[in-house]
Design a protein around this motif. Sequence first.
Motif, short mmCIF file in Angstrom:
data_model
loop_
_atom_site.label_atom_id
_atom_site.label_comp_id
_atom_site.label_asym_id
_atom_site.label_seq_id
_atom_site.Cartn_x
_atom_site.Cartn_y
_atom_site.Cartn_z
N ALA A 1 41.03 44.05 37.66
CA ALA A 1 40.12 43.25 38.59
C ALA A 1 39.14 43.78 39.69
O ALA A 1 38.18 43.37 40.02
CB ALA A 1 41.24 42.41 39.46
N LEU A 2 39.58 45.25 39.94
CA LEU A 2 38.61 45.82 40.53
C LEU A 2 37.48 46.81 40.11
O LEU A 2 36.55 47.19 40.81
CB LEU A 2 39.47 47.01 41.66
N LEU A 3 37.56 46.79 38.83
CA LEU A 3 36.46 47.30 38.01
C LEU A 3 35.33 46.47 37.79
O LEU A 3 35.29 45.30 37.74
CB LEU A 3 36.90 47.55 36.59
N HIS A 4 34.28 46.82 37.99
CA HIS A 4 32.80 46.27 37.69
C HIS A 4 33.14 45.41 36.23
O HIS A 4 33.26 46.09 35.35
CB HIS A 4 31.84 47.14 37.83
N PHE B 36 39.42 53.00 46.18
CA PHE B 36 39.32 51.44 45.79
C PHE B 36 39.29 50.44 47.07
O PHE B 36 39.19 49.42 46.70
CB PHE B 36 40.48 51.22 44.97
N GLY B 37 39.61 51.04 48.25
CA GLY B 37 39.34 50.10 49.20
C GLY B 37 40.38 49.19 49.39
O GLY B 37 40.13 48.13 50.05
N VAL B 38 41.70 49.48 49.05
CA VAL B 38 42.77 48.72 49.28
C VAL B 38 43.96 49.63 50.03
O VAL B 38 43.87 50.64 50.08
CB VAL B 38 43.45 48.31 47.67
N GLU C 252 31.72 45.53 48.23
CA GLU C 252 30.93 47.07 48.09
C GLU C 252 31.10 47.73 46.51
O GLU C 252 32.37 47.81 46.30
CB GLU C 252 31.29 48.27 49.07
N ILE C 253 30.04 48.16 46.14
CA ILE C 253 30.25 48.73 44.80
C ILE C 253 30.09 50.13 44.95
O ILE C 253 29.19 50.56 45.65
CB ILE C 253 29.02 48.31 43.77
N ARG D 205 32.11 51.90 37.59
CA ARG D 205 31.86 51.35 38.89
C ARG D 205 33.28 50.47 39.37
O ARG D 205 33.83 49.98 38.45
CB ARG D 205 30.35 50.45 39.05
N ILE D 206 33.45 50.66 40.56
CA ILE D 206 34.41 49.75 41.00
C ILE D 206 33.85 48.63 42.12
O ILE D 206 32.72 48.94 42.70
CB ILE D 206 35.66 50.35 41.49
#
Length: 496
Positions: free
Chosen positions: A212-215, A196-198, A248-249, A241-242
Amino acid sequence: MDHEKVNILLVDDQPAKLLAYEVILKDLGENLVIASSGREALEVLLKTEIAVILVDVCMPELDGFELAAMIREHPRFQKTAMIFISAIQVSDIDRLRGYEMGAVDYVPVPVVPEVLRAKIKVFSELYRKTRELERLNQELEDRVRARTAELESSTAKLRESEQRRSMAIAAGKMGSWDWDWITGDWMWDEGQYRIFGVSPEIFEVNPANVQALLHPDDVDQLRKAIAEFNSGTRAYETEFRIVRPDGEIRWCVGTAAATVDHSSRVVRVSGVTVDITERKRAEERQNLLAREVDHRAKNALALAQSIVRLTRADEVKAYVNAVEGRINALARVHTILSLSSWQGAELSKLIDEELAPYSLGGQIRLSGPEVQLLPATAQTLALAMHELFTNSAKYGALSTRSGRLMIGWQVEDELLTLTWEESGGPLVRTPKARGFGTRSLLASVESQLGGRAQFDWRTEGLLCRLEVPLKRKPAATTAPGKFDAADATELQRASG
């Protein structure tokens, strides 16, 4: 003796003393190794395991103190016992210096055989017992390792499962999570945060933050999963998708399973997330490639069809040869472009391919810098060069051994200028009418590439000049490197 012999190194520059030491120590039953200088002693130490070193303090070049210092610098010999023999009166300062250099004892001269044997025996036994202790320690370590292996074997399945999960996490493609359905507490592992890039230091895992991180188009997937678990579903899988904080997707596939209590109520949901972005991109590239191949095949067939339809000849054999030659020229440039993934082709390589069938020796001279052609330009010039070579081989300079051909090119302000100059062949007459090759060359260079073709039918040989823009964009309906119906129309018009 029933014990293993050890090596005793005797170091002295006087052979008589070495012989005396050998006689004194012979009864100990150990291996006596002789060295007549400090340097020779160092060589022995590097090749042999030594238990005790008996060294004379006073020696030329390298005395006992210097030798001891050098021996102690080596990690292997930092604990090797060294006994100094001194023929001079040893003061307390001398003794202190010796001990600082690593000596364990002093023996004065004259040597008392019983004293020397006793000292050597003590340190030999100490060395032997130390080695025995090391062997015992090694055996103990071996038994500990064996026992550890047995314990590990009893938990192999659990460990293998953990290793697979750790490997997936390390690869950055998989993460696992756990959601307490009752308290709402979440647990993410390192792989989940990475996907998730966090960072766990700044990101709090809760439904609102995860959503909030979901597409935006895939948020309903989360709501649908919750609804299905509430209605009795025990397992769920979906692609989603996130959107990472940096924008970045990423594509993911999530698998979740519910844990229920005795009343079949969901109490916990655990799952695994796998990053499938690369797979998705590969699928997109494959689909794009399939469409590209289909388009290129249609264009190539359209060009081949035009060549077949527009070629003129009085005899069937001549017609077949002309068609085959033009299609082979198209196939050769297609191969060059394919090797570059249709990024382009070098002009010199394109000319070399057209030269290959002729075996002309030194009749042809090439001159020009490296020029990278766009696919559309390469295809058109390949056919143009083929027509020029074919015409020259039949009627021009390349039809005789005395003929010469010079092909030169240069680039200035993104304009390629190619000069074809023949000489030494049959006398040339200006043709009354242009053949298909000349007309198609003119049409392709001028109409397709926005260039210009000039012919000068000199008596001594043809002089042709081609000017081609290197960065001219093709027509809007044709992608770079393509040939479509509009191109065929141009050739048909040229043949008319």
